[in-house]
Design a protein around this motif. Structure first.
Motif, PDB file in Angstrom:
ATOM      1  N   PRO A 245      -3.896   5.596 -11.657  1.00  0.00           N
ATOM      2  CA  PRO A 245      -3.138   6.483 -10.763  1.00  0.00           C
ATOM      3  C   PRO A 245      -3.891   6.920  -9.503  1.00  0.00           C
ATOM      4  N   ALA A 246      -5.208   6.717  -9.452  1.00  0.00           N
ATOM      5  CA  ALA A 246      -5.966   7.189  -8.291  1.00  0.00           C
ATOM      6  C   ALA A 246      -6.874   6.080  -7.761  1.00  0.00           C
ATOM      7  N   PRO A 247      -6.996   5.953  -6.443  1.00  0.00           N
ATOM      8  CA  PRO A 247      -6.383   6.798  -5.399  1.00  0.00           C
ATOM      9  C   PRO A 247      -4.905   6.520  -5.148  1.00  0.00           C
ATOM     10  N   GLY A 248      -4.323   5.498  -5.794  1.00  0.00           N
ATOM     11  CA  GLY A 248      -2.894   5.214  -5.660  1.00  0.00           C
ATOM     12  C   GLY A 248      -2.600   4.157  -4.626  1.00  0.00           C
ATOM     13  N   ALA A 249      -1.949   3.065  -5.059  1.00  0.00           N
ATOM     14  CA  ALA A 249      -1.622   1.965  -4.144  1.00  0.00           C
ATOM     15  C   ALA A 249      -0.572   2.404  -3.136  1.00  0.00           C
ATOM     16  N   TRP A 250      -0.680   1.864  -1.915  1.00  0.00           N
ATOM     17  CA  TRP A 250       0.293   2.215  -0.889  1.00  0.00           C
ATOM     18  C   TRP A 250       0.428   1.084   0.129  1.00  0.00           C
ATOM     19  N   THR A 251       1.524   1.123   0.827  1.00  0.00           N
ATOM     20  CA  THR A 251       1.772   0.225   1.941  1.00  0.00           C
ATOM     21  C   THR A 251       2.466   1.056   3.014  1.00  0.00           C
ATOM     22  N   THR A 252       2.998   0.409   4.032  1.00  0.00           N
ATOM     23  CA  THR A 252       3.742   1.154   5.045  1.00  0.00           C
ATOM     24  C   THR A 252       5.161   0.620   5.136  1.00  0.00           C
ATOM     25  N   TRP A 253       6.065   1.519   5.518  1.00  0.00           N
ATOM     26  CA  TRP A 253       7.476   1.166   5.679  1.00  0.00           C
ATOM     27  C   TRP A 253       8.031   1.962   6.849  1.00  0.00           C
ATOM     28  N   ARG A 254       8.364   1.245   7.899  1.00  0.00           N
ATOM     29  CA  ARG A 254       8.927   1.872   9.106  1.00  0.00           C
ATOM     30  C   ARG A 254       8.045   3.015   9.606  1.00  0.00           C
ATOM     31  N   GLY A 255       6.751   2.778   9.593  1.00  0.00           N
ATOM     32  CA  GLY A 255       5.802   3.728  10.177  1.00  0.00           C
ATOM     33  C   GLY A 255       5.288   4.790   9.246  1.00  0.00           C
ATOM     34  N   ASP A 256       5.808   4.892   8.014  1.00  0.00           N
ATOM     35  CA  ASP A 256       5.348   5.896   7.061  1.00  0.00           C
ATOM     36  C   ASP A 256       4.727   5.223   5.849  1.00  0.00           C
TER      37      ASP A 256
END
Length: 328
Positions: A245-256
């Motif tokens: 759960p940490a630091p947590g996967a992320w990507t971007t979508w429409r600038g956020d």
């Protein structure tokens, strides 16, 4: 349940040890629990200072401090274990050993020298593999099939001290770092108690780590958890699970930012280029460098975690639109 290796019988008549337990996060609590229930005496707990968080910047105790408070065990929270006041207190406690589980600060030689049997660290890898702050995360990200936990005598180097024993743990194909760390916190706690039993009985001596097989597991920052959609699907899958759960996967979508839960790798790219979204009856698919992945749960900025199909109904991705195309 893991398989323990490297520990002999502790014997039944050994005198109990006076212990200073050093630890901070949730993963250290099972070890503290078992040590308090053992024949040994936890005379004090060393943990990181209270952290301030939330809108009111309220001070919050570490999980280890909260458990020690509940048990009536004195809690020491120096800003640094180098502080003279802490070293004086450690001298007064006259502890035999200091078991350590994810304390979160470097212990100086001056403190290491103030215990009769030294500081015994529980590390969540099979040393010398994955020395460093994030061994479980790196093991999952690397695609390891087996990992474990090791107890070793703390010294000035980074997880380089001689090893008392180890317990192995298989890594399942869908394990997240959180899943694996949860299991290792339990099996590792048993290993730590057995190690201290052996030290008390005089039946256990640490052995130098092998010089081969060394790998490093530095702390992961949020920037390390950004998904690179040009990687193959199976690598994307491992990297996402490794930072969950940490630091947590992320990507971007429409600038956020769009936070991602574990994904399911698919062998076929279905004609999708890296990052390209496809919404259909089989779910929300994303192209990668080789193959595709099916999204599980996602969390848009400022919103709750929700299933990817529910998110897509509100987001309405246009044909050819991609994740990760723009900056955060």
């Amino acid at each position: 349940m893991g398989r323990r290796r490297g520990l002999g019988a502790a014997g039944g008549g050994e005198p109990p040890l006076r212990l200073l337990f050093a630890g901070t996060p949730d993963v250290a609590v099972p070890s503290l629990e078992l040590l308090m229930a053992s024949a040994h005496e936890v005379v004090a707990v060393l943990t990181r200072p209270d952290a301030r968080s939330g809108r009111g910047r309220r001070a919050s105790r570490s999980p280890v401090a909260e458990r020690a408070d509940a048990a009536g065990v004195p809690v020491l929270q120096p800003r640094s274990p180098r502080e003279p006041e802490f070293l004086e207190r450690l001298t007064e406690l006259a502890v035999d050993s200091a078991p350590v589980v994810a304390y979160g600060a470097l212990v100086p030689q001056a403190a290491l020298d103030l215990t009769r049997h030294g500081w015994v660290n529980l590390h969540f890898s099979l040393l010398p593999a994955w020395r460093g702050a994030a061994p479980v995360q790196h093991a999952v990200m690397a695609g390891d099939e087996v990992t474990g936990a090791s107890t070793f005598l703390l010294e000035a180097g980074l997880d380089t001290g001689p090893v008392y024993g180890a317990v192995t743990e298989p890594i399942g194909p869908r394990d997240t770092a959180g899943d694996l760390l949860g299991r290792l916190s339990i099996s590792g706690a048993r290993l730590l108690v057995a190690t201290l039993d052996g030290i008390a009985a005089g039946t256990l001596e640490p052995r130098p780590q092998p010089t081969e097989g060394v790998s490093l597991a530095p702390r992961l920052e949020p920037t390390d958890a950004r998904v690179d959609w040009s990687l193959p699907a199976h690598v994307v899958d491992r990297r996402v699970r490794g930072v969950t759960p940490a630091p947590g996967a992320w990507t971007t979508w429409r600038g956020d930012r769009l936070r991602l839960g574990p994904v399911e790798p698919l062998p076929s790219s279905l004609g999708l280029v890296p990052g390209e979204l496809s919404v259909g009856p089989t779910g929300v698919l994303v192209g990668t460098g080789r193959g595709a992945v099916r999204l599980g749960e996602v969390q848009p900025a400022g919103k709750r975690l929700l299933p990817a199909p529910d998110w897509s109904r509100g987001a309405r991705p246009a044909p050819g639109e991609r994740l990760g195309d723009d900056g955060p």
